[in-house]
Design a protein around this motif. Structure first.
Motif, PDB file in Angstrom:
ATOM      1  N   ARG A  95       0.876  -1.168   0.000  1.00  0.00           N
ATOM      2  CA  ARG A  95       0.000   0.000   0.000  1.00  0.00           C
ATOM      3  C   ARG A  95       0.913   1.217   0.000  1.00  0.00           C
ATOM      4  O   ARG A  95       1.888   1.283   0.746  1.00  0.00           O
ATOM      5  CB  ARG A  95      -0.880   0.023   1.246  1.00  0.00           C
ATOM      6  CG  ARG A  95      -1.739   1.282   1.352  1.00  0.00           C
ATOM      7  CD  ARG A  95      -2.682   1.275   2.542  1.00  0.00           C
ATOM      8  NE  ARG A  95      -3.561   0.133   2.459  1.00  0.00           N
ATOM      9  CZ  ARG A  95      -3.668  -0.806   3.418  1.00  0.00           C
ATOM     10  NH1 ARG A  95      -2.956  -0.729   4.518  1.00  0.00           N
ATOM     11  NH2 ARG A  95      -4.483  -1.822   3.261  1.00  0.00           N
ATOM     12  N   TRP A  97       0.663   5.173   0.664  1.00  0.00           N
ATOM     13  CA  TRP A  97      -0.108   6.303   1.159  1.00  0.00           C
ATOM     14  C   TRP A  97       0.532   7.613   0.689  1.00  0.00           C
ATOM     15  O   TRP A  97       1.750   7.754   0.727  1.00  0.00           O
ATOM     16  CB  TRP A  97      -0.090   6.345   2.686  1.00  0.00           C
ATOM     17  CG  TRP A  97      -1.026   5.428   3.387  1.00  0.00           C
ATOM     18  CD1 TRP A  97      -0.718   4.232   3.963  1.00  0.00           C
ATOM     19  CD2 TRP A  97      -2.412   5.651   3.641  1.00  0.00           C
ATOM     20  NE1 TRP A  97      -1.827   3.698   4.544  1.00  0.00           N
ATOM     21  CE2 TRP A  97      -2.884   4.546   4.365  1.00  0.00           C
ATOM     22  CE3 TRP A  97      -3.287   6.678   3.312  1.00  0.00           C
ATOM     23  CZ2 TRP A  97      -4.204   4.445   4.782  1.00  0.00           C
ATOM     24  CZ3 TRP A  97      -4.609   6.572   3.727  1.00  0.00           C
ATOM     25  CH2 TRP A  97      -5.058   5.460   4.451  1.00  0.00           C
ATOM     26  N   ILE A  99       0.049  11.297   2.104  1.00  0.00           N
ATOM     27  CA  ILE A  99      -0.595  12.016   3.206  1.00  0.00           C
ATOM     28  C   ILE A  99      -0.177  13.485   3.143  1.00  0.00           C
ATOM     29  O   ILE A  99       1.010  13.798   3.099  1.00  0.00           O
ATOM     30  CB  ILE A  99      -0.204  11.398   4.558  1.00  0.00           C
ATOM     31  CG1 ILE A  99      -0.632   9.916   4.596  1.00  0.00           C
ATOM     32  CG2 ILE A  99      -0.814  12.192   5.715  1.00  0.00           C
ATOM     33  CD1 ILE A  99      -0.099   9.144   5.770  1.00  0.00           C
ATOM     34  N   GLY A 109      -5.316  11.761   3.542  1.00  0.00           N
ATOM     35  CA  GLY A 109      -4.492  10.788   2.849  1.00  0.00           C
ATOM     36  C   GLY A 109      -5.273   9.976   1.849  1.00  0.00           C
ATOM     37  O   GLY A 109      -6.501   9.871   1.930  1.00  0.00           O
ATOM     38  N   GLN A 110      -4.515   9.418   0.905  1.00  0.00           N
ATOM     39  CA  GLN A 110      -5.115   8.553  -0.103  1.00  0.00           C
ATOM     40  C   GLN A 110      -4.195   7.370  -0.370  1.00  0.00           C
ATOM     41  O   GLN A 110      -2.966   7.483  -0.258  1.00  0.00           O
ATOM     42  CB  GLN A 110      -5.354   9.311  -1.400  1.00  0.00           C
ATOM     43  CG  GLN A 110      -6.402  10.392  -1.252  1.00  0.00           C
ATOM     44  CD  GLN A 110      -6.651  11.115  -2.554  1.00  0.00           C
ATOM     45  OE1 GLN A 110      -5.752  11.706  -3.125  1.00  0.00           O
ATOM     46  NE2 GLN A 110      -7.897  11.054  -3.015  1.00  0.00           N
ATOM     47  N   ALA A 111      -4.811   6.245  -0.724  1.00  0.00           N
ATOM     48  CA  ALA A 111      -4.106   5.035  -1.139  1.00  0.00           C
ATOM     49  C   ALA A 111      -5.054   4.265  -2.057  1.00  0.00           C
ATOM     50  O   ALA A 111      -6.267   4.515  -2.062  1.00  0.00           O
ATOM     51  CB  ALA A 111      -3.700   4.188   0.058  1.00  0.00           C
ATOM     52  N   TYR A 131     -10.992   6.227   7.806  1.00  0.00           N
ATOM     53  CA  TYR A 131     -11.163   6.060   6.366  1.00  0.00           C
ATOM     54  C   TYR A 131     -12.031   4.850   6.063  1.00  0.00           C
ATOM     55  O   TYR A 131     -12.199   3.963   6.895  1.00  0.00           O
ATOM     56  CB  TYR A 131      -9.811   5.914   5.664  1.00  0.00           C
ATOM     57  CG  TYR A 131      -8.909   4.842   6.236  1.00  0.00           C
ATOM     58  CD1 TYR A 131      -8.880   3.558   5.716  1.00  0.00           C
ATOM     59  CD2 TYR A 131      -8.067   5.132   7.316  1.00  0.00           C
ATOM     60  CE1 TYR A 131      -8.046   2.590   6.240  1.00  0.00           C
ATOM     61  CE2 TYR A 131      -7.234   4.171   7.843  1.00  0.00           C
ATOM     62  CZ  TYR A 131      -7.226   2.894   7.298  1.00  0.00           C
ATOM     63  OH  TYR A 131      -6.402   1.932   7.833  1.00  0.00           O
TER      64      TYR A 131
END
Length: 180
Positions: A95, A97, A99, A109-111, A131
């Motif tokens: 994964r 991230w 952030i 943040g996104q993943a 999330y």
């Protein structure tokens, strides 16, 4: 109204009251304002970090164990975390991230497997990170909500307790221990 219907309404009222009382008793992030050392998300995760954890189901039965090798890179107000997971059954995954610091102690943040945008806030030695996550099972994928509570123990150690919920009901938890 039948006695069964009356009983059902009493049970529903009791459950609603119990849930309301329990929600009022839960910890809040502001409770950690004076706790030391300060969390410092970017500072802690800059560089190499290792983690060990487990997943438990709603009965508290341990269902998986895993290790994570994490490399964090900070560029301005952006922290990139590359997390390489190895599970006890041999499965490996990654994964990444991204952030972004959005304010004093505030983050987004996104993943790839995160649905939408994760949000987080740190106060004192604690960070709450929330999330929606696309959880893959043997034969399907389900959307669940993660509520991470991370606590900075000292300069090298951090603890994480995550509640996993579906429709507001706890369906599992994750416990992680981090070390620099």
């Amino acid at each position: 109204m039948t006695s069964t219907a009356k009983l059902w309404w009493v049970v529903r009222a009791w459950l609603l009251m119990a849930a309301t009382m329990l929600a009022g008793c839960s910890a809040e992030l502001k409770d950690y304002k004076a706790s030391q050392p300060t969390f410092d998300l970017f500072g802690y995760f800059s560089g190499h970090t290792q983690a060990w954890g487990m997943v438990q189901d709603y009965t508290d039965k341990q269902t998986r164990r895993f290790e994570v090798d994490i490399v964090g890179t900070v560029s301005g107000d952006v922290l990139t975390l590359v997390e390489d997971f190895e599970f006890d059954d041999g499965e490996q995954s990654q994964r990444i991230w991204t952030i972004t610091r959005t304010g004093e102690g505030m983050y987004q943040g996104q993943a790839d497997d995160i649905i939408g945008v994760a949000t987080g806030q740190e106060i004192g030695n604690a960070l709450q990170w929330q999330y929606d996550f696309l959880l893959k099972t043997d034969d399907s994928e389900i959307e669940v909500t993660f509520d991470d509570w991370m606590y900075r123990q000292d300069e090298t150690r951090l603890f994480n307790v995550t509640t996993i919920r579906k429709f507001g009901i706890e369906v599992g938890k994750v416990t992680l221990f981090f070390s620099k």
